[in-house]
Design an enzyme around this catalytic site. Structure first.
Site, PDB file in Angstrom:
ATOM      1  CE1 TYR A  22      -3.235  -2.915   0.272  1.00 48.47           C
ATOM      2  CE2 TYR A  22      -3.360  -2.591   2.545  1.00 48.47           C
ATOM      3  CZ  TYR A  22      -3.653  -3.390   1.501  1.00 48.47           C
ATOM      4  OH  TYR A  22      -4.405  -4.521   1.308  1.00 48.47           O
ATOM      5  CD  GLU A  46     -19.366  -5.210  21.978  1.00 49.99           C
ATOM      6  OE1 GLU A  46     -19.955  -5.432  23.363  1.00 49.99           O
ATOM      7  OE2 GLU A  46     -19.395  -5.919  21.149  1.00 49.99           O
TER       8      GLU A  46
END
Ligand code: ZN
Ligand code: ZN
Length: 401
Positions: free
Chosen positions: A304, A381
């Site tokens: 990348y 979360e």
């Protein structure tokens, strides 16, 4: 802004159960690479009751959604990647991977869940949007160039009358304080190239190296010379990391082998440095081989590119994070990370930014938490609705009616 920060944040938190439920369903069923049929089906299902035009990839299982605002205007892109890693999960979480040898160890399940949460918030507020939001749900971030395939399939022109003109992505990181947003202008993540080298000698008896051509000391010299090259030839303010990660040679204690195989990575933060270091690794390898009369084969595989955040876009992320989550949660990163991310391909084409969402689990210090890609990584979360709100905020601000 057409909406207040507390209003948007509380909307995201009131939908937290749905976000977490989707995240956990994805987490149980990770898929690796460019073809993620089950994941794609879950994504399509999650979009199904939203006024979003959906198209799916032809070369991969990507999903592109377009939400049209109440009025025409520019097009802004939000990305979530959806692939897992070939890692066996050992977290013991109640919603741990049910697929042996595959795990959402980089948090891409959280990215998809946050993106879908943002899609819902935005769909409910189309009257605040002048323009289109493109939801880019990509497979194959972990080394498979998924974003490049989507660009080749016309991602940026999915709204023909208004090509994508800005982009934003969030990445969840377990080693950053939970609920923090980190970003920086300019280079944020490195280019990462792979290389392989084969030192070709001539095998023989370990007692008579002068009759053979021993590739092992030559390979050892190359390994050390590569590190000297980095420290002596590379400006520390435009850095490079060269790592030899894998060496293989020989079969027993009294035989000189024919060849040594080595491979590793080159990480850099500018195109110029990247080209120079790739050339340097080749030069050092082949010339040290030549000095000892051995041939050295060199193969370079382009990874990348450097992920470069647009300065104005990074500034907007910092301001948005401060507005939504409070000043202490908005962190200017002092230095780039030398990992790589294929959102770099998108940011080569349009100005935008990638930011990190801290998700260190409760009770752990961020530095001590198992990191992304670990078989033990756990993402908190609790901050996912904050991520939902930030995704939505970036689009609402870019397309403020
Ligand atoms: Zn990753
Ligand atoms: Zn990742």
């Amino acid at each position: 802004m057409p909406i207040s920060a507390p209003e948007l944040l509380s909307a995201a938190y009131s939908d937290a159960d749905r976000t977490i439920d989707l995240r956990r369903r994805l987490h149980r069923h990770p898929e690796v690479g460019l073809h993620l049929p089950q994941t794609q089906a879950m994504v399509l299902e999650a979009f199904a009751d939203l006024p979003v035009e959906l198209t799916t990839g032809t070369t991969t299982t990507s999903v592109v959604g377009v939400l049209r605002g109440a009025r025409p205007g520019p097009t802004y892109l939000l990305r979530g990647d959806m692939d897992g890693l070939p890692v066996h999960e050992d977290t013991g979480l109640p919603f741990a991977s049910e697929v042996p040898g595959a795990m959402h160890a980089c948090g891409h399940d959280t990215h998809v869940a946050m993106l879908l949460g943002a899609a819902r918030l935005l769909a409910e507020r189309r009257d605040l949007l002048a323009g289109q939001v493109v939801f880019m749900v990509q497979p194959g971030e972990e080394g498979f160039h998924g974003a490049r395939y989507m660009l080749e399939e016309g991602l940026l022109d999915v709204v023909p009358e208004a090509p994508v003109s800005g982009a934003f992505a969030l990445h969840t990181i377990s080693n950053l304080p939970s609920g923090s947003i980190s970003v920086r202008p300019g280079p944020m993540m490195a280019a990462a190239d792979q290389w392989q080298m084969t030192v070709r000698g001539r095998g023989g008896h370990a007692s008579m190296p002068h009759i053979a051509a021993d590739p092992i000391p030559v390979a050892a010299e190359i390994v050390l010379a590569l590190q000297s090259m980095v420290t002596r030839r590379v400006d520390v303010f435009d850095p490079a990391v060269v790592t030899v990660a894998h060496i293989e040679a020989g079969s027993t204690s009294n035989v000189i082998p024919d060849t040594v195989f080595m491979e590793g990575t080159i990480r850099t933060l500018s195109p110029e440095r990247r080209a120079a270091v790739v050339a340097g690794v080749r030069r050092v390898g082949t010339n040290i081989g030549a000095a000892h009369g051995l041939e050295v084969g060199f193969v370079h595989e382009e990874g990348y590119p450097v992920l470069v955040n647009d300065a104005a876009a990074a500034g907007r992320v910092l301001a948005a994070a401060a507005e939504l989550l409070g000043g202490p949660a908005s962190l200017l990163m002092p230095a780039p990370l030398m990992g790589a991310e294929d959102f770099a391909y998108v940011l080569e084409r349009v100005p935008g930014a990638m930011a990190f969402l801290g998700a260190c689990p409760p009770g752990l210090e961020p530095e001590a938490a198992p990191g992304n890609h670990s078989n033990l990584v756990v993402f908190d979360e609790e901050p996912l609705p904050a991520g939902v709100a930030l995704y939505a905020w970036m689009a609402l601000e870019a397309l403020a009616a």
